[in-house]
Design a protein around this motif. Structure first.
Motif, PDB file in Angstrom:
ATOM      1  N   TYR A  43       0.842  -0.937   0.073  1.00 23.70           N
ATOM      2  CA  TYR A  43       0.042   0.126  -0.051  1.00 23.70           C
ATOM      3  C   TYR A  43       0.896   1.248  -0.021  1.00 23.70           C
ATOM      4  O   TYR A  43       0.239   2.357  -0.256  1.00 23.70           O
ATOM      5  N   ASP A  44       2.129   1.166   0.518  1.00 23.82           N
ATOM      6  CA  ASP A  44       3.036   2.374   0.481  1.00 23.82           C
ATOM      7  C   ASP A  44       3.996   2.582  -0.574  1.00 23.82           C
ATOM      8  O   ASP A  44       4.769   3.270  -0.232  1.00 23.82           O
TER       9      ASP A  44
ATOM     10  N   GLY B 139      -1.871   8.469  -0.251  1.00 23.99           N
ATOM     11  CA  GLY B 139      -0.485   8.550  -0.726  1.00 23.99           C
ATOM     12  C   GLY B 139       0.662   9.090   0.266  1.00 23.99           C
ATOM     13  O   GLY B 139       1.781   9.102  -0.008  1.00 23.99           O
ATOM     14  N   ASP B 140       0.135   9.179   1.591  1.00 25.64           N
ATOM     15  CA  ASP B 140       1.128   9.634   2.628  1.00 25.64           C
ATOM     16  C   ASP B 140       1.074   8.725   3.740  1.00 25.64           C
ATOM     17  O   ASP B 140       1.296   9.031   4.957  1.00 25.64           O
ATOM     18  N   GLY B 141       0.629   7.398   3.557  1.00 20.43           N
ATOM     19  CA  GLY B 141       0.488   6.434   4.438  1.00 20.43           C
ATOM     20  C   GLY B 141      -1.017   6.241   5.197  1.00 20.43           C
ATOM     21  O   GLY B 141      -1.133   5.536   6.038  1.00 20.43           O
ATOM     22  N   SER B 142      -1.716   7.193   4.713  1.00 21.52           N
ATOM     23  CA  SER B 142      -3.225   7.261   5.441  1.00 21.52           C
ATOM     24  C   SER B 142      -4.305   7.027   4.230  1.00 21.52           C
ATOM     25  O   SER B 142      -4.208   7.147   3.052  1.00 21.52           O
ATOM     26  N   PHE B 143      -5.483   6.741   4.889  1.00 21.53           N
ATOM     27  CA  PHE B 143      -6.556   6.276   3.801  1.00 21.53           C
ATOM     28  C   PHE B 143      -7.821   7.451   4.380  1.00 21.53           C
ATOM     29  O   PHE B 143      -7.923   7.830   5.577  1.00 21.53           O
ATOM     30  N   SER B 144      -8.927   7.777   3.388  1.00 19.45           N
ATOM     31  CA  SER B 144      -9.904   8.561   3.978  1.00 19.45           C
ATOM     32  C   SER B 144     -11.136   7.551   3.476  1.00 19.45           C
ATOM     33  O   SER B 144     -10.991   6.894   2.201  1.00 19.45           O
TER      34      SER B 144
ATOM     35  N   LEU C 122      -2.646   1.992  -4.165  1.00 17.66           N
ATOM     36  CA  LEU C 122      -3.629   1.058  -4.166  1.00 17.66           C
ATOM     37  C   LEU C 122      -4.671   1.472  -2.903  1.00 17.66           C
ATOM     38  O   LEU C 122      -4.307   1.864  -1.861  1.00 17.66           O
ATOM     39  N   ASP C 123      -5.933   1.642  -3.278  1.00 17.77           N
ATOM     40  CA  ASP C 123      -7.145   1.662  -2.498  1.00 17.77           C
ATOM     41  C   ASP C 123      -7.610   0.500  -1.733  1.00 17.77           C
ATOM     42  O   ASP C 123      -7.204  -0.651  -2.363  1.00 17.77           O
ATOM     43  N   LEU C 124      -8.768   0.702  -0.845  1.00 17.01           N
ATOM     44  CA  LEU C 124      -9.039  -0.564  -0.333  1.00 17.01           C
ATOM     45  C   LEU C 124     -10.670  -0.829  -0.099  1.00 17.01           C
ATOM     46  O   LEU C 124     -11.029   0.268   0.193  1.00 17.01           O
TER      47      LEU C 124
END
Length: 601
Positions: free
Chosen positions: A96-97, A180-185, A163-165
């Motif tokens: 993911y990173d 793209g910075d290690g976090s998801f929304s 990659l999105d989840l």
């Protein structure tokens, strides 16, 4: 057009393949109907003899604890025997990173009897340190989802390079966008993917080849906790001596089906439901397994759906945004003797090296795991018993499954994750148990009749492969980047298993990451053909497979003793075909559409 062979000679040939396995299955079922002698130990599967062939050099070692994977799955087992308690859970290898090392995502359940408890189990994200160890960063990344989870899939739906989840639940599904910075929304509400059915397997793929990823979602059954006690059809009937205290999980036949759906990517970050327009609306579907692959070699992705106790579906892509269902005509709707089976996990792979993708479907105890050989004319021939996996699989109850070349000899092997659905199954059937040993089948190549056969080698692949667990989802991927494929197995109500492959990289190998430019960014759906000496291997970029799970998107080729790849060809979903040659073995390479290949950093 797909043509089906219907001449008498072909029909007679197929009947010969069916008669012997049918007799064997009837003998097995008749033997199971007898009163089990007491006090004989009730473990049928341990009667399976280990292979007489030499032991493999490969050993699978459970490194979960030492690597930092401390995940304990919660399924909320209760006296109510709520159906979702026994059907989770999924897991995933993914990067993911974008640091070149595989991370791990594990989907958790919850308590259905006490959903308001203050301590709620969460899904877990384990970030690789790059040295074989992981840190749990789910909360930090914003993907420590709370809910009754089932499956997961990763794909770059917005083509921004990461990659999105997507998560399936017993309850509302969720889409997380990778920032793209290690976090998801959480983008569920504004993307149009919300659904509150009981969803199981899911897959990102580009069904219309327009360059962005669409999403297909399996739904299982219409299940209402408030009406759970109305289910009267059991999986297995208890003997008289156990009646009254042997309540088990219900059979899926108690419930109405739930409709699967296809979400088309609008290209602006949102999705539209095109299920009916695409010809994918199907009745009587109780879907657990999902597989997207090009079974007809026409460059368009097809869809296979594994249903529980009803016929399975094969949807062939019409190349115009629609599909046609050909399960019965293709020979993949039922088991080889025409029976409906409790199909769970599925995978595709060219195990006999004829350039066509074959298929394996994992089933209930007493039903063989079906192996369908792709004949290339729109028809699949059952090779369950000729292949050697039929009799071995009859006593077990399987879920996850993966084609992968664990010893890098160039032949696809097979893994099956086993575990019963009834936690008190010994009250119903003393020939089996709830936890079961997983199966590892080594591809032995063609026999004297030209049939490629498998030999079950799990008992010789290390003590950790002998563990008896209640396994569900499984995934393959090279988490330590040493050139061989490792295994991730989710065990319900138990700890997860990370099984490191030790010795598989004694054979040479090549690993390929794809990056699309005109095609979708992940290259999902691209077909790779590798030629080395007399060996030809075909693979597709495909993550979602097995059961509720996703594997490494990198494509692995075992090369055996070969040190140079003669030719590597890739057919992108855009239609572009590229060829490369004289590639050294034992390295990770990147193929970027129209920009050539390079060694991975």
């Amino acid at each position: 057009m797909i043509t089906i062979a219907t001449d008498k000679k072909a029909a007679y040939k197929r009947s010969l393949h069916l008669c012997f396995p049918l007799c064997m299955l009837l003998c097995f079922l008749l033997s199971c109907s007898q009163e089990p002698p007491s006090p004989t130990p009730p473990i049928v599967r341990e009667q399976i003899q280990a292979s007489p062939s030499p032991p493999p050099q490969v050993q699978f070692v459970d490194v979960s604890q030492e690597s930092g994977i401390l995940f304990e799955h919660t399924h909320g087992a209760s006296a109510h025997k709520y159906f979702p308690e026994t059907m989770g859970g999924g897991g995933m290898f993914w990067d993911y990173d974008n640091d070149g090392f595989l991370d791990i995502y594990l989907v958790n359940g919850a308590s259905l009897t006490n959903p308001d408890t203050t301590e709620k189990p969460t899904n877990a994200l384990y970030r690789s340190r790059g040295d074989g160890h992981f840190d749990e960063v789910g909360r930090e990344a914003g993907v420590d989802h709370i809910g009754y989870g089932n499956g997961c899939a990763a794909g770059d739906y917005d083509n921004d390079g990461d990659l999105d989840l997507f998560l399936t639940n017993f309850g509302p599904n969720v889409l997380f966008r990778n920032q793209g910075d290690g976090s998801f929304s959480d983008r569920t509400a504004d993307t149009g993917v919300a659904d509150s059915s009981w969803s199981t397997s899911c897959a990102f793929f580009d069904y219309d080849l327009d360059g962005d990823l669409d999403l297909f979602v399996d739904n299982y059954v219409a299940y209402d906790l408030a009406r759970a006690d109305e289910a009267t059809m059991p999986y297995l009937k208890a003997p008289k001596e156990y009646e009254g205290n042997a309540k088990g999980y219900p059979h899926p036949g108690n419930f109405e089906d739930a409709q699967n759906y296809l979400l088309s990517n609008n290209g602006d970050g949102s999705f539209s439901d095109v299920t009916r327009a695409a010809g994918l609306h199907a009745t009587d579907s109780k879907s657990l397994g999902l597989l997207v692959a090009d079974f007809t070699n026409d460059g368009w992705p097809d869809i296979y759906v594994a249903n529980d106790a009803v016929r399975n579906f094969l949807f062939l892509n019409n190349a115009d945004g629609s599909f046609r269902e050909v399960g019965i005509n293709s020979g993949t709707a039922y088991g080889q003797d025409g029976q409906r089976e409790a199909s769970m996990g599925i995978d595709a792979g060219d195990y006999n090296q004829d350039g066509r993708l074959d298929m394996v479907v994992i089933n209930f105890q007493g039903e063989p795991n079906e192996l369908y050989l792709n004949e290339g004319n729109g028809f699949f021939l059952p090779h369950t018993f000729p292949s050697g996996i039929g009799l071995v699989s009859l006593p077990a109850l399987g879920f996850g499954t993966n084609f992968f070349d664990f010893d890098n000899d160039g032949l696809l092997d097979l893994f099956v994750a086993n575990g019963h659905v009834l936690d008190n199954v010994v009250l119903f059937d003393q020939s089996t148990t709830y936890p079961q040993r997983n199966h590892l089948f080594r591809n032995a190549g063609p026999n004297q009749y030209g049939n490629y056969t498998f030999v079950e080698m799990g008992l010789k692949a290390g003590p950790d492969m002998r563990q008896e667990m209640v396994s569900r989802g499984s995934a393959t991927g090279d988490f330590d980047n040493d050139g061989d494929s490792d295994l991730l197995v989710v065990n319900i109500g138990q700890r997860a298993s990370l099984l490191r492959n030790d010795g598989g990289n004694k054979g040479n190998w090549l690993a390929v990451k794809t990056i699309g430019t005109e095609s979708n960014k992940d290259g999902i759906g691209a077909r790779l053909t590798l030629r080395v000496g007399e060996l030809t291997q075909v693979r597709e970029v495909r993550g979602s497979r097995s059961y509720l799970s996703q594997s490494d998107l990198r494509v692995y080729f075992g090369l055996g003793e070969h040190t140079i790849v003669d030719q590597l060809e890739i057919r992108w979903t855009s239609g572009t075909v590229e060829q490369y040659g004289n590639i050294e073995a034992n390295q990770f390479v990147v193929l970027e559409e129209k920009n050539g290949w390079r060694r991975a950093e």
